[in-house]
Design a protein around this motif. Structure first.
Motif, PDB file in Angstrom:
ATOM      1  N   ARG A 144       0.638  -1.027   0.415  1.00  0.00           N
ATOM      2  CA  ARG A 144      -0.463   0.223  -0.204  1.00  0.00           C
ATOM      3  C   ARG A 144       0.978   0.989   0.350  1.00  0.00           C
ATOM      4  NH1 ARG A 144      -2.774  -4.013  -0.184  1.00  0.00           N
ATOM      5  NH2 ARG A 144      -5.212  -4.319   1.182  1.00  0.00           N
ATOM      6  N   LEU A 145       0.564   2.559  -0.482  1.00  0.00           N
ATOM      7  CA  LEU A 145       1.326   3.248  -0.478  1.00  0.00           C
ATOM      8  C   LEU A 145       0.633   4.142  -0.643  1.00  0.00           C
ATOM      9  CD1 LEU A 145       4.206   4.507  -0.883  1.00  0.00           C
ATOM     10  CD2 LEU A 145       3.225   5.593  -3.286  1.00  0.00           C
ATOM     11  N   PHE A 146       0.391   5.363   0.588  1.00  0.00           N
ATOM     12  CA  PHE A 146      -0.864   6.159   0.969  1.00  0.00           C
ATOM     13  C   PHE A 146       0.086   7.973   1.729  1.00  0.00           C
ATOM     14  CE2 PHE A 146      -0.927   3.761   4.023  1.00  0.00           C
ATOM     15  CZ  PHE A 146      -1.306   4.555   5.501  1.00  0.00           C
ATOM     16  N   LEU A 147      -0.992   8.979   1.582  1.00  0.00           N
ATOM     17  CA  LEU A 147      -0.603  10.196   1.803  1.00  0.00           C
ATOM     18  C   LEU A 147      -1.001  10.330   3.760  1.00  0.00           C
ATOM     19  CD1 LEU A 147       0.192  13.608   1.608  1.00  0.00           C
ATOM     20  CD2 LEU A 147      -1.542  14.273  -0.071  1.00  0.00           C
ATOM     21  N   HIS A 148       0.097  10.471   4.317  1.00  0.00           N
ATOM     22  CA  HIS A 148      -1.203  10.077   6.116  1.00  0.00           C
ATOM     23  C   HIS A 148      -0.818  11.297   6.377  1.00  0.00           C
ATOM     24  CE1 HIS A 148      -3.059   9.475   9.719  1.00  0.00           C
ATOM     25  NE2 HIS A 148      -1.818   8.683  10.161  1.00  0.00           N
ATOM     26  N   GLU A 149      -1.106  12.190   7.330  1.00  0.00           N
ATOM     27  CA  GLU A 149      -0.399  13.343   7.776  1.00  0.00           C
ATOM     28  C   GLU A 149       0.693  14.244   7.015  1.00  0.00           C
ATOM     29  OE1 GLU A 149       0.690  12.231  11.367  1.00  0.00           O
ATOM     30  OE2 GLU A 149      -1.585  11.862  12.117  1.00  0.00           O
ATOM     31  N   LYS A 150       0.427  14.921   5.811  1.00  0.00           N
ATOM     32  CA  LYS A 150       1.149  15.344   5.285  1.00  0.00           C
ATOM     33  C   LYS A 150       3.228  14.351   4.821  1.00  0.00           C
ATOM     34  CE  LYS A 150      -0.633  19.978   6.608  1.00  0.00           C
ATOM     35  NZ  LYS A 150      -0.342  21.353   7.424  1.00  0.00           N
ATOM     36  N   ALA A 151       2.907  13.434   4.981  1.00  0.00           N
ATOM     37  CA  ALA A 151       3.483  12.532   4.676  1.00  0.00           C
ATOM     38  C   ALA A 151       3.636  11.420   3.584  1.00  0.00           C
ATOM     39  CB  ALA A 151       4.351  12.289   6.021  1.00  0.00           C
ATOM     40  N   TYR A 152       3.805  10.601   2.782  1.00  0.00           N
ATOM     41  CA  TYR A 152       3.254   9.351   1.832  1.00  0.00           C
ATOM     42  C   TYR A 152       4.792   8.152   3.144  1.00  0.00           C
ATOM     43  CZ  TYR A 152       2.674  12.736  -1.934  1.00  0.00           C
ATOM     44  OH  TYR A 152       2.648  12.963  -2.634  1.00  0.00           O
ATOM     45  N   TRP A 153       3.338   7.199   2.809  1.00  0.00           N
ATOM     46  CA  TRP A 153       4.213   5.852   3.634  1.00  0.00           C
ATOM     47  C   TRP A 153       4.640   4.722   3.395  1.00  0.00           C
ATOM     48  CZ3 TRP A 153       4.127   5.691   9.192  1.00  0.00           C
ATOM     49  CH2 TRP A 153       4.098   6.569   9.747  1.00  0.00           C
ATOM     50  N   LEU A 154       5.092   4.228   2.766  1.00  0.00           N
ATOM     51  CA  LEU A 154       4.206   3.245   1.993  1.00  0.00           C
ATOM     52  C   LEU A 154       4.163   1.929   3.668  1.00  0.00           C
ATOM     53  CD1 LEU A 154       5.964   0.923  -0.017  1.00  0.00           C
ATOM     54  CD2 LEU A 154       7.770   0.382   0.876  1.00  0.00           C
ATOM     55  N   LEU A 169       2.960  -9.466  16.736  1.00  0.00           N
ATOM     56  CA  LEU A 169       3.454  -8.920  16.029  1.00  0.00           C
ATOM     57  C   LEU A 169       2.893  -8.163  15.102  1.00  0.00           C
ATOM     58  CD1 LEU A 169       7.037 -10.834  16.068  1.00  0.00           C
ATOM     59  CD2 LEU A 169       7.259  -9.062  17.085  1.00  0.00           C
ATOM     60  N   PRO A 170       2.746  -7.106  14.952  1.00  0.00           N
ATOM     61  CA  PRO A 170       1.947  -6.885  13.364  1.00  0.00           C
ATOM     62  C   PRO A 170       1.990  -7.494  11.780  1.00  0.00           C
ATOM     63  CG  PRO A 170       4.058  -5.175  13.704  1.00  0.00           C
ATOM     64  CD  PRO A 170       3.396  -5.736  14.634  1.00  0.00           C
ATOM     65  N   ASN A 171       0.846  -7.745  11.604  1.00  0.00           N
ATOM     66  CA  ASN A 171       1.602  -8.183  10.107  1.00  0.00           C
ATOM     67  C   ASN A 171       1.642  -7.501   8.969  1.00  0.00           C
ATOM     68  OD1 ASN A 171      -1.024  -7.771  10.266  1.00  0.00           O
ATOM     69  ND2 ASN A 171      -1.258  -9.532   8.031  1.00  0.00           N
ATOM     70  N   TRP A 172       1.259  -6.421   8.942  1.00  0.00           N
ATOM     71  CA  TRP A 172       0.945  -5.337   8.221  1.00  0.00           C
ATOM     72  C   TRP A 172       1.918  -4.077   9.042  1.00  0.00           C
ATOM     73  CZ3 TRP A 172      -0.373  -4.075   3.298  1.00  0.00           C
ATOM     74  CH2 TRP A 172      -1.082  -5.225   2.285  1.00  0.00           C
ATOM     75  N   LEU A 173       3.741  -3.066   8.295  1.00  0.00           N
ATOM     76  CA  LEU A 173       3.624  -2.906   8.638  1.00  0.00           C
ATOM     77  C   LEU A 173       4.269  -1.618   7.506  1.00  0.00           C
ATOM     78  CD1 LEU A 173       7.390  -4.460   8.974  1.00  0.00           C
ATOM     79  CD2 LEU A 173       5.324  -4.446  10.951  1.00  0.00           C
ATOM     80  N   ALA A 174       4.377  -0.539   8.373  1.00  0.00           N
ATOM     81  CA  ALA A 174       4.128   1.168   8.128  1.00  0.00           C
ATOM     82  C   ALA A 174       5.460   1.951   7.973  1.00  0.00           C
ATOM     83  CB  ALA A 174       2.408   1.787   8.367  1.00  0.00           C
ATOM     84  N   PHE A 175       5.528   2.505   6.800  1.00  0.00           N
ATOM     85  CA  PHE A 175       7.390   3.122   6.702  1.00  0.00           C
ATOM     86  C   PHE A 175       7.220   4.382   6.510  1.00  0.00           C
ATOM     87  CE2 PHE A 175       8.517  -1.214   6.950  1.00  0.00           C
ATOM     88  CZ  PHE A 175       9.156  -2.097   7.765  1.00  0.00           C
ATOM     89  N   PRO A 176       7.191   5.309   6.813  1.00  0.00           N
ATOM     90  CA  PRO A 176       7.492   6.509   6.022  1.00  0.00           C
ATOM     91  C   PRO A 176       8.240   7.376   5.539  1.00  0.00           C
ATOM     92  CG  PRO A 176       8.337   6.969   8.798  1.00  0.00           C
ATOM     93  CD  PRO A 176       7.997   5.679   8.525  1.00  0.00           C
ATOM     94  N   ILE A 177       7.813   7.503   4.016  1.00  0.00           N
ATOM     95  CA  ILE A 177       8.708   7.372   3.448  1.00  0.00           C
ATOM     96  C   ILE A 177       9.803   8.733   3.553  1.00  0.00           C
ATOM     97  CG2 ILE A 177       9.242   8.376   0.373  1.00  0.00           C
ATOM     98  CD1 ILE A 177       6.829   6.357   0.367  1.00  0.00           C
ATOM     99  N   ILE A 178      10.981   8.998   3.599  1.00  0.00           N
ATOM    100  CA  ILE A 178      11.831  10.177   3.493  1.00  0.00           C
ATOM    101  C   ILE A 178      12.207  10.909   2.137  1.00  0.00           C
ATOM    102  CG2 ILE A 178      14.184  11.222   4.328  1.00  0.00           C
ATOM    103  CD1 ILE A 178      14.873   8.579   5.490  1.00  0.00           C
ATOM    104  N   ALA A 179      11.163  11.724   2.082  1.00  0.00           N
ATOM    105  CA  ALA A 179      11.254  12.908   0.993  1.00  0.00           C
ATOM    106  C   ALA A 179      11.923  14.271   1.033  1.00  0.00           C
ATOM    107  CB  ALA A 179      10.572  12.559   0.045  1.00  0.00           C
ATOM    108  N   THR A 194      -0.256   7.791  -5.872  1.00  0.00           N
ATOM    109  CA  THR A 194      -0.925   8.044  -4.457  1.00  0.00           C
ATOM    110  C   THR A 194      -2.839   8.553  -5.067  1.00  0.00           C
ATOM    111  OG1 THR A 194      -0.700  10.100  -3.469  1.00  0.00           O
ATOM    112  CG2 THR A 194       0.363   7.963  -2.470  1.00  0.00           C
ATOM    113  N   THR A 195      -2.690   9.243  -6.680  1.00  0.00           N
ATOM    114  CA  THR A 195      -3.829   9.769  -6.597  1.00  0.00           C
ATOM    115  C   THR A 195      -4.143   8.694  -7.554  1.00  0.00           C
ATOM    116  OG1 THR A 195      -2.369  10.835  -8.637  1.00  0.00           O
ATOM    117  CG2 THR A 195      -3.296  11.980  -6.302  1.00  0.00           C
ATOM    118  N   GLY A 196      -3.594   7.840  -7.926  1.00  0.00           N
ATOM    119  CA  GLY A 196      -3.771   6.358  -8.814  1.00  0.00           C
ATOM    120  C   GLY A 196      -3.520   6.996 -10.584  1.00  0.00           C
ATOM    121  N   GLU A 197      -2.528   8.265 -10.747  1.00  0.00           N
ATOM    122  CA  GLU A 197      -2.660   8.501 -12.045  1.00  0.00           C
ATOM    123  C   GLU A 197      -1.385   7.601 -12.987  1.00  0.00           C
ATOM    124  OE1 GLU A 197      -0.421  11.810 -14.735  1.00  0.00           O
ATOM    125  OE2 GLU A 197      -1.202  12.712 -12.561  1.00  0.00           O
TER     126      GLU A 197
END
Length: 460
Positions: A144-154, A169-179, A194-197
């Protein structure tokens, strides 16, 4: 290439500390320190397990093809218990990750490389490193890739559901993208995803072994429909700088633009190109040492065979350089067609004192082959190719025009570092040089700026 064809692209970026991702609610939750340590340990173990699975699959496919074994007799799938037994302790990894790992072995058996590996057997069987540095792949349905609190997350699915619940333990992990905010290119590409383009295909996580910046890096593979080609306009100028660490950098200056703030990009990956070439060069060195050694056993027919093998390897080495140069030149031409650049300005290395000053380029990459490929593409498209004196183009600030050796302290900061001592602008040195090369009449502009006493030593 048809404009309707989808193109593929890989984005690489740093990622921060892991968080827990709730797929159903779509929420991100922080992890306790002990849980985060456990997650990192599972990520390292997953990297080793994926590498083992790739090595097993590579060996299995090689034996099947060489011995002519019917593939239907033994199929190893992620859900097959046989794979779980062969790969040490991997029952906790999501099945999609192991399934995606098999696709990493496809290039070993594709094209001429695969034919030579299987039929001739002159190439060593590829292996994947099991030291924890191997990328962890994830399928499309596990990313998954989406925008959350003005930051992109993988977000990726690493652990098997039952295992994650049992061990809290969480089976899904979220990592903030350093941009960085000033990195408009990466932020714009992430926004399109994130917009689907653009369509997200799959992703990877890999440890940063250089120990600079983030501990882990992320990659996403995407597909997109390219913009239609524009009419080539002689007033739109593309500057091409041949780099040392990167094969080339380009900057396209729109007609009438003086600021030059349009994007600049690096074309090609120097490390990957040299890695492909060094596979051949290592074998060449071994044969040359054997032929030159006084106590060598290469005599008679064995010596003739070694010399014949050496000639074949040198031909393959030239083919690797030529093919790599053609690919880079094609990417440059593609960017020019997308932006309508009808004039290309390329640094003339002959005016740089030959290739003696840039021994790295001369001995490792053969820039003359790349220049020939660029010239051929320019002739094919009917654009004007202008050779520019490269003197001071890498020392000049593309923003304010200040020229100084202090702008590029290569000895202390590295080859890619550029920072203007006058205005403070920071940028990749190759990109900055490409911006200068995209200016019409850059040689006259530099000649009017450089003091007469420095004209005698106008090397970069």
């Amino acid at each position: 290439m048809s404009d309707e064809k989808l193109l593929s692209k890989t984005l690489t970026f740093g990622v921060g500390f892991p968080y827990a991702f709730n797929v159903r609610k779509g929420t991100i939750e922080p992890l306790q320190d002990d849980v985060r340590k456990a997650v990192y340990e599972h990520m390292r173990r997953a990297s080793c397990a994926v590498a083992q699975a790739c090595n097993i699959e590579t060996a299995k496919r090689y034996v099947q093809v060489t011995l002519g074994i019917d593939k239907s007799q033994e199929e190893i799938k992620p859900s097959n218990p046989a794979l779980r037994k062969r790969v040490a302790d991997c029952d906790w990894i999501a099945g999609g990750t192991l399934s995606q790992s098999y696709k990493l072995t496809d290039p070993h058996f594709a094209g001429d490389h695969g034919k030579e590996l299987i039929t001739v057997g002159s190439r060593q069987l590829p292996t994947h490193r099991t030291d924890g540095s191997h990328p962890i792949p994830f399928r499309h349905d596990g990313t998954r890739l989406f925008l959350h609190e003005k930051a992109y997350w993988l977000c990726v699915q690493l652990l098997e559901v039952k295992y994650a619940k049992t061990n809290n333990l969480p089976n899904w992990l979220a990592f903030p993208i350093i941009a960085k905010k000033r990195d408009k290119t990466l932020n714009g590409q992430l926004q399109r995803l994130t917009t689907g383009e653009w369509m997200l295909r799959n992703s990877r996580l890999a440890r940063n072994m250089r120990r600079k910046g983030p501990r882990w890096n992320g990659q996403v593979v995407l597909q997109y429909k390219p913009e239609p080609y524009k009419t080539l306009n002689p007033g739109v100028v593309m500057g091409i700088d041949l780099g040392v660490n990167a094969p080339a950098a380009i900057h396209i200056r729109p007609q009438g633009s003086e600021a030059g703030e349009h994007w600049a990009m690096i074309v090609g990956n120097g490390r990957q190109l040299l890695a492909s070439r060094n596979v051949i060069r290592s074998e060449i060195r071994t044969i040359v040492r054997g032929l030159r050694a006084k106590d060598s056993g290469l005599i008679g027919g064995a010596r003739a065979q070694a010399q014949e093998r050496l000639r074949d390897l040198r031909k393959k080495e030239k083919a690797i350089i030529k093919t790599g140069s053609q690919r880079i030149a094609k990417q440059i031409a593609e960017a020019a067609r997308r932006n309508g650049a009808g004039t290309w300005q390329l640094e003339d290395l002959k005016l740089k004192g030959g290739l003696k000053e840039d021994s790295w380029l001369a001995r490792n990459w053969a820039p003359g082959t790349l220049i020939d490929a660029i010239r051929w593409n320019a002739q094919k498209l009917g654009v004007s190719l202008v050779l520019v004196n490269p003197a001071y183009t890498s020392q000049r600030c593309a923003k304010c025009g200040h020229i100084s050796r202090a702008n590029r302290p290569k000895a202390s900061k590295g080859q890619e570092h550029f920072q203007c001592v006058a205005c403070g602008r920071k940028e990749n040195a190759d990109k900055n040089a490409a911006r200068n090369l995209s200016i019409t009449g850059i040689q006259d502009l530099i000649a009017a700026t450089v003091p007469p006493k420095e004209e005698s030593n106008g090397s970069e």
